[in-house]
Design a protein around this motif. Sequence first.
Motif, short mmCIF file in Angstrom:
data_model
loop_
_atom_site.label_atom_id
_atom_site.label_comp_id
_atom_site.label_asym_id
_atom_site.label_seq_id
_atom_site.Cartn_x
_atom_site.Cartn_y
_atom_site.Cartn_z
N ILE A 162 -7.14 109.06 62.30
CA ILE A 162 -6.16 107.99 62.36
C ILE A 162 -6.50 107.10 63.56
N LEU A 163 -6.36 105.82 63.37
CA LEU A 163 -6.70 104.85 64.41
C LEU A 163 -5.46 104.55 65.24
N CYS A 164 -5.66 104.34 66.54
CA CYS A 164 -4.53 104.17 67.45
C CYS A 164 -4.62 102.86 68.22
N ASP A 165 -3.47 102.37 68.64
CA ASP A 165 -3.36 101.27 69.59
C ASP A 165 -2.97 101.84 70.95
N SER A 215 -8.99 90.72 54.61
CA SER A 215 -8.30 90.23 55.80
C SER A 215 -9.05 90.67 57.05
N ALA A 216 -9.06 89.82 58.05
CA ALA A 216 -9.83 90.08 59.26
C ALA A 216 -9.43 91.39 59.92
N ALA A 217 -8.13 91.67 59.98
CA ALA A 217 -7.66 92.90 60.62
C ALA A 217 -8.15 94.13 59.88
N GLU A 218 -8.08 94.11 58.55
CA GLU A 218 -8.48 95.28 57.77
C GLU A 218 -9.99 95.48 57.80
N ILE A 219 -10.76 94.40 57.75
CA ILE A 219 -12.22 94.55 57.77
C ILE A 219 -12.68 95.05 59.13
N ALA A 220 -12.05 94.60 60.21
CA ALA A 220 -12.41 95.09 61.54
C ALA A 220 -12.22 96.60 61.62
N TYR A 226 -15.67 90.53 68.37
CA TYR A 226 -16.54 89.61 67.64
C TYR A 226 -15.69 88.64 66.81
N ILE A 227 -14.78 89.18 66.01
CA ILE A 227 -13.96 88.32 65.15
C ILE A 227 -13.03 87.46 65.99
N ALA A 228 -12.45 88.01 67.05
CA ALA A 228 -11.58 87.22 67.92
C ALA A 228 -12.33 86.05 68.54
N ARG A 246 -8.23 96.15 69.67
CA ARG A 246 -7.56 95.99 68.36
C ARG A 246 -6.36 95.07 68.49
N THR A 247 -5.63 95.23 69.58
CA THR A 247 -4.47 94.37 69.83
C THR A 247 -4.90 92.94 70.13
N ILE A 248 -6.01 92.78 70.85
CA ILE A 248 -6.51 91.44 71.16
C ILE A 248 -6.74 90.65 69.87
N LEU A 249 -7.40 91.26 68.89
CA LEU A 249 -7.63 90.56 67.63
C LEU A 249 -6.31 90.26 66.93
N ARG A 250 -5.42 91.23 66.87
CA ARG A 250 -4.16 91.00 66.17
C ARG A 250 -3.33 89.91 66.82
N ASN A 251 -3.41 89.79 68.12
CA ASN A 251 -2.72 88.69 68.79
C ASN A 251 -3.27 87.34 68.35
N GLU A 252 -4.59 87.24 68.24
CA GLU A 252 -5.20 85.99 67.79
C GLU A 252 -4.82 85.69 66.34
#
Length: 509
Positions: free
Chosen positions: A148-151, A273-278, A420-422, A165-171
């Motif tokens: 399981i992946l964590c923040d 979606s960017a979040a899911e592919i990351a 990278y994506i961010a 992970r949070t950095i990308l989701r914020n963007e």
Amino acid sequence: MRERNVDERPVSESGGGISARPMLAADREGFVHRHGLWSEAKYAAAGQMRRVVDELGIDMVRFSFVDQHGILRGKTIARGGLAAALRSGVTAPSSLLLKDTSGQSVFSVFSAETGVGVGGFSGAGDIVLVPDPTTFRVLPWAPGTAWILCDLHFPDGSPVPFCTRTILRNELTTLASRGYDMTVGAELEFHVFRAEDAALGTEHVGAPGRPGAPSLAAPTTRGSQLLLEEGLDRMQPLVDALYRGLTLLDLPLRSIELEFGPSQFEITMEAGSAAEIADAIVLCRTAVRRIAAGLGYHATFMSRPQGAEGASTGWHLHQSLTERATGRGAFVPDAPGTTLSLLGSAYLGGLLAHAGAAAAFTTPTVNGYKRYQPNSLAPDRIAWGIDNKGAMVRAVGGVGDPATRLENRSGEPAANPYLYIASQLISGVDGIDRGLIPPAPTTDPYRTDAPSLPASLGAAIDAFEADAVFRAALGDVVVDWYATIKRAEFARYLRHVSDWEQREYFEIF
């Protein structure tokens, strides 16, 4: 002594086994509920996760997070401690976020003034790994084990600013507020070598030490024959295992391909979606390495390993924006004879304008810059072309084509996918805000007078630190933290006496 969770209770004092019933209101206690860290979807996913754990007899679950280098780190929680770990997270030393790729801390973690720029890191105190139940997977290469992946959060519940992970989701949240979503597709290249069963010896120990057992022994393919069907046939056991493993993990696998270089392969993923592919890329890289190891191979996402000098590996990132209100592709042009919409062109202008700074995220290792060579299917200049695979950015599509997109070909496969994506979002959105107009597309990307990409990690960090748009998006604390870590890594490289220097100078001087 067993570690205690953030509620100061031993993990084992959670009531024992894992119930098969859904997550109920009574379960909503502990750190996660107290700080409001889960959505209703995550509570529902946690209930489903507990049912799967019971039905499949899962004994252990790995609680993992992605560090600044894109590497998975975490702890394995036994079945009896799973309920408590879901409610209250799992603690880990905060110093994990302050290390370079050798594992050396580059900040003064045991001083009152750490130099990090934010509190919560003095004394290597704990951070909390908060699980995201929607990422739960059963690992096909580890019997009875799930993942399981964590923040990352501080013990007071606030988010850790260095959680990539949070950095990308914020963007992505900022992008959504502007009326757009981001779609990405990934092409990940890697090398696979035959590994010998050598014991781990003292010569492999250190920081970072020599490449350890199993050591690289031999190539697996001859190279120079791109997409040769019979060449892939010779690796069929590995291909079959990769297909089974990646599909069992429910990853969006599109293809497994034989690349041009010796021992070189590529995996492509369906766009999403960017979040899911990351998230998928993080798990995919681990899966490839573990599945290959199970068959006696060593897979590496290092861009240019020794023995593979003829062809480096890259990570080609396809990207586009979609209008949230209509679902229409925002890069699709209306004017006949054009490749991109005005918004897509401005986004492209941003990618070009900030390519030097973004390189700190797209190519975050010393080794990755040895890939930027002319006439190599890897870019060496900041230019774009229409369906031109020698350019840094390749534009594909046109009027009526919903798959109209931009492909950044400058990234290396070892890059942290969230950063990278961010970096693409930060760059492209600035281009939209300023209405940038890109130069004419190149038809000769290796002879163009366009500026060069950074020649080294040090040059990329210089550009990154100086870029006001990245500082505005990420904040000074994040920029300075990342730059400090990468400068320390680059400085170690500069101090190292290489085999090239030894061969070149030892006898003649």
